[in-house]
Enzyme design. Sequence first.
Site, PDB file in Angstrom:
ATOM      1  N   TYR A  93       1.797   2.651   4.309  1.00 21.48           N
ATOM      2  CA  TYR A  93       0.895   1.884   3.450  1.00 21.48           C
ATOM      3  C   TYR A  93       0.367   0.684   4.230  1.00 21.48           C
ATOM      4  CZ  TYR A  93      -0.862  -0.827  -0.508  1.00 21.48           C
ATOM      5  OH  TYR A  93      -1.659  -1.541  -1.365  1.00 21.48           O
ATOM      6  N   ASP A 141      -4.159 -14.042   0.312  1.00 23.49           N
ATOM      7  CA  ASP A 141      -4.708 -12.800  -0.226  1.00 23.49           C
ATOM      8  C   ASP A 141      -5.571 -13.102  -1.443  1.00 23.49           C
ATOM      9  OD1 ASP A 141      -5.189 -10.131  -0.771  1.00 23.49           O
ATOM     10  OD2 ASP A 141      -3.278  -9.834  -1.819  1.00 23.49           O
ATOM     11  N   ASP A 171      -5.243  -0.576   1.188  1.00 26.16           N
ATOM     12  CA  ASP A 171      -5.689  -1.387   0.069  1.00 26.16           C
ATOM     13  C   ASP A 171      -7.117  -1.845   0.358  1.00 26.16           C
ATOM     14  OD1 ASP A 171      -6.180  -3.374  -1.787  1.00 26.16           O
ATOM     15  OD2 ASP A 171      -4.423  -4.579  -1.290  1.00 26.16           O
ATOM     16  N   ASP A 219      -9.039  -3.506  -1.810  1.00 22.00           N
ATOM     17  CA  ASP A 219      -9.385  -4.585  -2.738  1.00 22.00           C
ATOM     18  C   ASP A 219     -10.356  -4.079  -3.812  1.00 22.00           C
ATOM     19  OD1 ASP A 219      -7.668  -6.296  -1.476  1.00 22.00           O
ATOM     20  OD2 ASP A 219      -9.199  -7.358  -0.346  1.00 22.00           O
ATOM     21  N   HIS A 263      -7.133   2.619  -2.230  1.00 26.37           N
ATOM     22  CA  HIS A 263      -7.243   2.297  -3.647  1.00 26.37           C
ATOM     23  C   HIS A 263      -8.176   1.113  -3.841  1.00 26.37           C
ATOM     24  CE1 HIS A 263      -4.442  -1.151  -3.435  1.00 26.37           C
ATOM     25  NE2 HIS A 263      -3.585  -0.385  -2.784  1.00 26.37           N
ATOM     26  N   GLU A 323      -9.407  -1.703  -6.875  1.00 30.78           N
ATOM     27  CA  GLU A 323      -8.899  -2.302  -8.104  1.00 30.78           C
ATOM     28  C   GLU A 323     -10.021  -2.757  -9.024  1.00 30.78           C
ATOM     29  OE1 GLU A 323      -7.652  -6.634  -6.405  1.00 30.78           O
ATOM     30  OE2 GLU A 323      -6.912  -4.829  -5.413  1.00 30.78           O
ATOM     31  N   CYS A 378      -4.296 -11.882  -5.367  1.00 27.39           N
ATOM     32  CA  CYS A 378      -3.082 -11.086  -5.211  1.00 27.39           C
ATOM     33  C   CYS A 378      -2.626 -10.616  -6.579  1.00 27.39           C
ATOM     34  CB  CYS A 378      -1.998 -11.918  -4.537  1.00 27.39           C
ATOM     35  SG  CYS A 378      -0.369 -11.132  -4.528  1.00 27.39           S
ATOM     36  N   ARG A 382      -6.693   1.355  -8.856  1.00 25.51           N
ATOM     37  CA  ARG A 382      -5.682   0.371  -9.253  1.00 25.51           C
ATOM     38  C   ARG A 382      -6.223  -0.438 -10.429  1.00 25.51           C
ATOM     39  NH1 ARG A 382      -3.399  -4.677  -5.540  1.00 25.51           N
ATOM     40  NH2 ARG A 382      -3.618  -6.246  -7.185  1.00 25.51           N
ATOM     41  N   GLU A 440      -0.719  -1.932 -11.669  1.00 24.30           N
ATOM     42  CA  GLU A 440      -0.095  -3.077 -11.015  1.00 24.30           C
ATOM     43  C   GLU A 440       0.677  -3.934 -12.016  1.00 24.30           C
ATOM     44  OE1 GLU A 440       1.346  -4.263  -8.729  1.00 24.30           O
ATOM     45  OE2 GLU A 440       0.052  -5.379  -7.361  1.00 24.30           O
ATOM     46  N   ASN A 496       4.501  -0.027  -7.283  1.00 27.70           N
ATOM     47  CA  ASN A 496       4.520  -1.077  -6.269  1.00 27.70           C
ATOM     48  C   ASN A 496       5.828  -1.853  -6.353  1.00 27.70           C
ATOM     49  OD1 ASN A 496       3.982  -3.111  -4.440  1.00 27.70           O
ATOM     50  ND2 ASN A 496       2.442  -4.130  -5.696  1.00 27.70           N
TER      51      ASN A 496
END
Length: 309
Positions: A48, A62, A89, A91, A116, A118, A126, A161, A191, A213
Amino acid sequence: MLYAKASAADKRVALRAGLSSGRILRYPGAFNPLSAKLIQQKGFEGVYISGAVLSADLGLPDIGLTTLTEVAGRSQQIARMTDLPAIVDADTGFGEPMNVARTIQTLEDAGLAGMHIEDQINPKRCGHLDGKQVVDTDTAIKRIRAAVDARRDPNFLVMARTDIRAVDGLDAAVTRAKALQDAGADAIFPEAMGSLAEFETIRAAVSVPILANMTEFGKGELYTVQQLEDVGMNLVIFPVSLLRLAMGSAARGLDAIESHGSLTTMLPEMQHRADLYKLLDYSSYSQFDSGIFDFTLNPHISTPSSTQV
């Protein structure tokens, strides 16, 4: 030697097969290419690549400061060093739906097996910080549809996500997960779930694979791989764990230099030079060098003249 033997297409097929295997896949987070090689050496199913880690690697928080170029470049460096599938990731997709489409193709070209996106507003926060905001359902759906339509390899995994659980509660997370699946998401990443029961609730709501996660010091509890498999999770990530371990050890080493003027007491905690050389496959490079450069011409064979055919 050099880069992985498995092609990006092979890695995507392997990821798809793993997700349909009936067993949970373990994806520790790599903080650099070398750690990705270690993850493979230790027998895990995949790698990952965390947005939080990529940000931290640049010395940044982040909060959506990294660019697609930075994420794709570092992801390529990590993914090409392992035969394991790598998920990154992405974002919020680095912009609006057209930007999302470009993001997908850029990450395909970088050799990733999946990514992914989100449903936070852009720029994001974050997932375990307070003050998150999510976009409306229509915008979230457009991001996923853009991603699915843009990919050229149908095996490239498009995961959705959702961060809505921390904003509007579990019922909203169920509704959002269903909508994202209907939009074409190959997998769902809910998440900041509050309990195993909440993971079970999401599992009952969708038919696609689900990611859990397990990030330390966050809003959720840390569950074992077996506990997560028992409630139907298909993939578990440990996104920042190796970075935290490495930075903790580095801090202790610097303290030892400051206190003792030497790192002698820290030697048992270090990776031995021999282990590093094995991980880097020094022997293959040595054989390559000797086969190409370390040779002697037969003195009895003369070079043909320009008039010879």
